[in-house]
Design a protein around this motif. Structure first.
Motif, PDB file in Angstrom:
ATOM      1  N   GLU A   1      43.212   1.172  15.733  1.00 53.41           N
ATOM      2  CA  GLU A   1      42.950   1.174  14.304  1.00 53.41           C
ATOM      3  C   GLU A   1      44.253   1.513  13.600  1.00 53.41           C
ATOM      4  OE1 GLU A   1      40.808   4.164  11.336  1.00 53.41           O
ATOM      5  OE2 GLU A   1      39.382   3.226  12.733  1.00 53.41           O
ATOM      6  N   ALA A   2      44.680   0.646  12.690  1.00 55.38           N
ATOM      7  CA  ALA A   2      45.971   0.811  12.028  1.00 55.38           C
ATOM      8  C   ALA A   2      45.793   1.121  10.552  1.00 55.38           C
ATOM      9  CB  ALA A   2      46.809  -0.455  12.188  1.00 55.38           C
ATOM     10  N   THR A   3      46.581   2.067  10.062  1.00 57.01           N
ATOM     11  CA  THR A   3      46.722   2.308   8.632  1.00 57.01           C
ATOM     12  C   THR A   3      48.193   2.072   8.294  1.00 57.01           C
ATOM     13  OG1 THR A   3      47.186   4.666   8.860  1.00 57.01           O
ATOM     14  CG2 THR A   3      44.868   4.023   8.715  1.00 57.01           C
ATOM     15  N   GLU A   4      48.601   2.413   7.100  1.00 59.60           N
ATOM     16  CA  GLU A   4      49.971   2.099   6.691  1.00 59.60           C
ATOM     17  C   GLU A   4      51.018   2.782   7.567  1.00 59.60           C
ATOM     18  OE1 GLU A   4      52.880   2.078   2.742  1.00 59.60           O
ATOM     19  OE2 GLU A   4      50.915   3.052   2.654  1.00 59.60           O
ATOM     20  N   HIS A   5      50.748   4.008   7.982  1.00 54.19           N
ATOM     21  CA  HIS A   5      51.743   4.751   8.751  1.00 54.19           C
ATOM     22  C   HIS A   5      51.202   5.311  10.065  1.00 54.19           C
ATOM     23  CE1 HIS A   5      55.100   4.775   5.894  1.00 54.19           C
ATOM     24  NE2 HIS A   5      54.184   4.817   4.948  1.00 54.19           N
ATOM     25  N   SER A   6      50.058   4.837  10.519  1.00 56.25           N
ATOM     26  CA  SER A   6      49.509   5.397  11.755  1.00 56.25           C
ATOM     27  C   SER A   6      48.773   4.341  12.559  1.00 56.25           C
ATOM     28  CB  SER A   6      48.568   6.566  11.446  1.00 56.25           C
ATOM     29  OG  SER A   6      47.381   6.093  10.821  1.00 56.25           O
ATOM     30  N   MET A   7      48.690   4.617  13.875  1.00 59.35           N
ATOM     31  CA  MET A   7      47.899   3.801  14.793  1.00 59.35           C
ATOM     32  C   MET A   7      47.101   4.757  15.662  1.00 59.35           C
ATOM     33  SD  MET A   7      48.770   0.401  14.647  1.00 59.35           S
ATOM     34  CE  MET A   7      48.650  -0.309  16.288  1.00 59.35           C
ATOM     35  N   GLN A   8      45.831   4.438  15.906  1.00 58.26           N
ATOM     36  CA  GLN A   8      45.062   5.168  16.893  1.00 58.26           C
ATOM     37  C   GLN A   8      44.639   4.185  17.966  1.00 58.26           C
ATOM     38  OE1 GLN A   8      41.691   7.481  15.552  1.00 58.26           O
ATOM     39  NE2 GLN A   8      41.459   8.490  17.522  1.00 58.26           N
ATOM     40  N   LEU A   9      45.239   4.337  19.161  1.00 54.47           N
ATOM     41  CA  LEU A   9      44.954   3.462  20.296  1.00 54.47           C
ATOM     42  C   LEU A   9      43.799   4.039  21.110  1.00 54.47           C
ATOM     43  CD1 LEU A   9      47.913   2.832  19.423  1.00 54.47           C
ATOM     44  CD2 LEU A   9      48.405   2.333  21.810  1.00 54.47           C
ATOM     45  N   PHE A  10      43.055   3.146  21.769  1.00 57.33           N
ATOM     46  CA  PHE A  10      41.916   3.573  22.569  1.00 57.33           C
ATOM     47  C   PHE A  10      41.948   2.881  23.939  1.00 57.33           C
ATOM     48  CE2 PHE A  10      40.608   3.588  18.125  1.00 57.33           C
ATOM     49  CZ  PHE A  10      40.023   4.823  17.979  1.00 57.33           C
ATOM     50  N   ALA A  11      41.410   3.570  24.944  1.00 57.97           N
ATOM     51  CA  ALA A  11      41.215   2.960  26.262  1.00 57.97           C
ATOM     52  C   ALA A  11      40.161   3.759  27.014  1.00 57.97           C
ATOM     53  CB  ALA A  11      42.513   2.917  27.058  1.00 57.97           C
ATOM     54  N   GLY A  12      39.406   3.070  27.867  1.00 55.47           N
ATOM     55  CA  GLY A  12      38.369   3.735  28.646  1.00 55.47           C
ATOM     56  C   GLY A  12      38.395   3.278  30.088  1.00 55.47           C
ATOM     57  N   ALA A  13      37.677   4.007  30.935  1.00 54.24           N
ATOM     58  CA  ALA A  13      37.586   3.672  32.355  1.00 54.24           C
ATOM     59  C   ALA A  13      36.178   3.978  32.855  1.00 54.24           C
ATOM     60  CB  ALA A  13      38.621   4.451  33.171  1.00 54.24           C
ATOM     61  N   GLY A  14      35.697   3.131  33.762  1.00 51.93           N
ATOM     62  CA  GLY A  14      34.365   3.321  34.321  1.00 51.93           C
ATOM     63  C   GLY A  14      34.373   4.324  35.460  1.00 51.93           C
ATOM     64  N   VAL A  15      33.469   5.285  35.369  1.00 55.65           N
ATOM     65  CA  VAL A  15      33.363   6.343  36.379  1.00 55.65           C
ATOM     66  C   VAL A  15      32.086   6.117  37.183  1.00 55.65           C
ATOM     67  CG1 VAL A  15      33.252   8.830  36.783  1.00 55.65           C
ATOM     68  CG2 VAL A  15      34.598   7.926  34.854  1.00 55.65           C
ATOM     69  N   VAL A  16      32.227   5.989  38.487  1.00 52.06           N
ATOM     70  CA  VAL A  16      31.088   5.873  39.395  1.00 52.06           C
ATOM     71  C   VAL A  16      31.337   6.811  40.566  1.00 52.06           C
ATOM     72  CG1 VAL A  16      30.554   3.477  38.770  1.00 52.06           C
ATOM     73  CG2 VAL A  16      32.165   3.935  40.623  1.00 52.06           C
TER      74      VAL A  16
END
Length: 395
Positions: A352-367
């Motif tokens: 998610e980007a705004t004028e001066h910031s980014m929030q990156l996301f990532a996930g992993a499956g747990v079994v």
């Protein structure tokens, strides 16, 4: 309303016309760009005129056509949590062109800004969360759990969304690249941007296809090591089990809506620039042609690939363990036309980007059999898609 013939404009040309505030989605088959808002889909769970989001979307399309829109298409984003409102609009104008062609990205990529980085949660806390999830799996409460983390990046220079989108599109032509305007938050404009490898579902006439991905390995720059990792993935009992859980859930969700479903007996391997994935193409024929692509998508969402299994127990564990609201991450982005045809993409490899910031996301499956340090490394590898597009090559 401008609906461009796909032969008159290439996807690359259309991408160059993108401006922040537009709705852009490129797939292996076509490129779509919407601008302006003719109508917005007004639907909040339990507080809407129509009982389902899909019905509300089709009603909005019909109303837009009655109001003079020649070719209304709904495009936008649906959040991970079904209790939250979606952001879907009928753009004033829509251009449709062919797919993005691979090649060098346009490098107006002057990423010389410094960044303040804040991992949420911290790596050691993420590993503790994975171990918490493994305890729940051992107790039998959950079969699979997907846990995610984020990286908040603040810059002293404006974020170059157009450049990032260009880099993503040119380096992920076999996937789905998107940049979608979001509702303002604290009076700040926001853009959901990413390059997902995963098709949730598409529909054209009676034909339906879903392409669940589950089970991953980071790519290597060494061809020998890269192939070793691919071979290891396709033979991994743990990853094959994780993948089978997702494919089974996809088939079960589509069964009531389809009269015929074909599921290959074994998964195949697909690759992005940063990851290997186990992949299965599930194909079917819908019982009723009037069933929209969004009705199919909401029947599937969220799949065990982004939430876990069983869904409710996994969702509850995510609320307990993750220290942030996913919002649109692991939701879906896509489009739907008046015939109900369309495609919906799992919202991963995104920020998610705004004028001066980014929030990156990532996930992993747990079994059962997962290791916290390996899941942490996997999320780091998945963030490389966005980091590289931002001109950041470090891990």
């Amino acid at each position: 309303m401008l609906l461009t013939d796909v032969l008159k404009q290439t996807g690359n040309e259309l991408m160059k016309q993108y401006e922040v505030g537009d709705y852009f989605l490129a797939s292996p088959n076509q490129t779509l760009k919407g601008s302006g808002v003719f109508a917005a889909v007004d639907w909040t769970p339990g507080q809407a005129k129509y009982p389902t989001l899909a019905e509300s979307v089709q009603a909005t399309i019909s109303e837009a056509k009655e109001a003079g829109h020649a070719h209304p298409i709904v495009i936008g984003a649906v959040p991970f949590d079904k209790k939250n409102a979606a952001h879907l609009v009928v753009p004033k104008e829509v251009d449709i062109a062919g797919p993005i062609e691979s090649g060098e990205a346009q490098d107006h990529n002057d990423f010389h800004a410094s960044y303040t980085l804040e991992p949420v949660p911290k790596p050691e806390d993420y590993e503790r969360g994975v171990n918490d999830g493994l305890d729940r799996i051992q107790k039998g409460d959950i079969e699979k759990l997907v846990l995610s983390r984020s990286l908040r990046m603040t810059s002293d220079q404006p974020i170059q969304v157009e450049s990032i989108l260009s880099n993503l599109a040119h380096h992920n032509t076999s996937g789905y690249t998107f940049a979608l305007d979001l509702p303002k938050e604290n009076d700040r404009s926001r853009t959901l941007i990413g390059a997902s490898p995963e098709l949730l579902v598409s529909k054209s006439g009676f034909m339906v296809m879903a392409n669940p991905l589950a089970g991953s390995r980071p790519r290597s720059s060494d061809p020998v090591e890269d192939q070793r990792r691919a071979d290891e993935l396709i033979q991994s009992a743990k990853d094959l089990h994780e993948h089978a859980v997702v494919v089974r859930a996809v088939k079960e969700s589509l069964d009531p809506l389809c009269e015929l479903i074909h599921v290959p007996e074994e998964p195949s391997l697909i690759k992005t620039e940063t990851m290997w994935h186990l992949s299965t193409e599930v194909k079917g024929i819908v019982r009723d042609e009037k069933t929209s692509s969004l009705a199919l998508a909401t029947a599937l969402h969220p799949t065990p690939a982004v939430c876990g299994h069983p869904t409710e127990a996994a969702h509850e564990a995510i609320r307990d363990i993750e220290p942030f609201d996913r919002q649109y991450f692991t939701g879906m982005v896509g489009w739907c036309n008046e015939r109900g045809d369309g495609e919906w993409i799992v919202t991963i490899r995104c920020a998610e980007a705004t004028e001066h910031s980014m929030q990156l996301f990532a996930g992993a499956g747990v079994v059962a059999g997962s290791k916290a340090e390996e899941e942490l490394a996997e999320t780091g590898a998945k963030m490389q898609t966005m980091l590289r597009a931002m001109g950041i090559q470090d891990n």
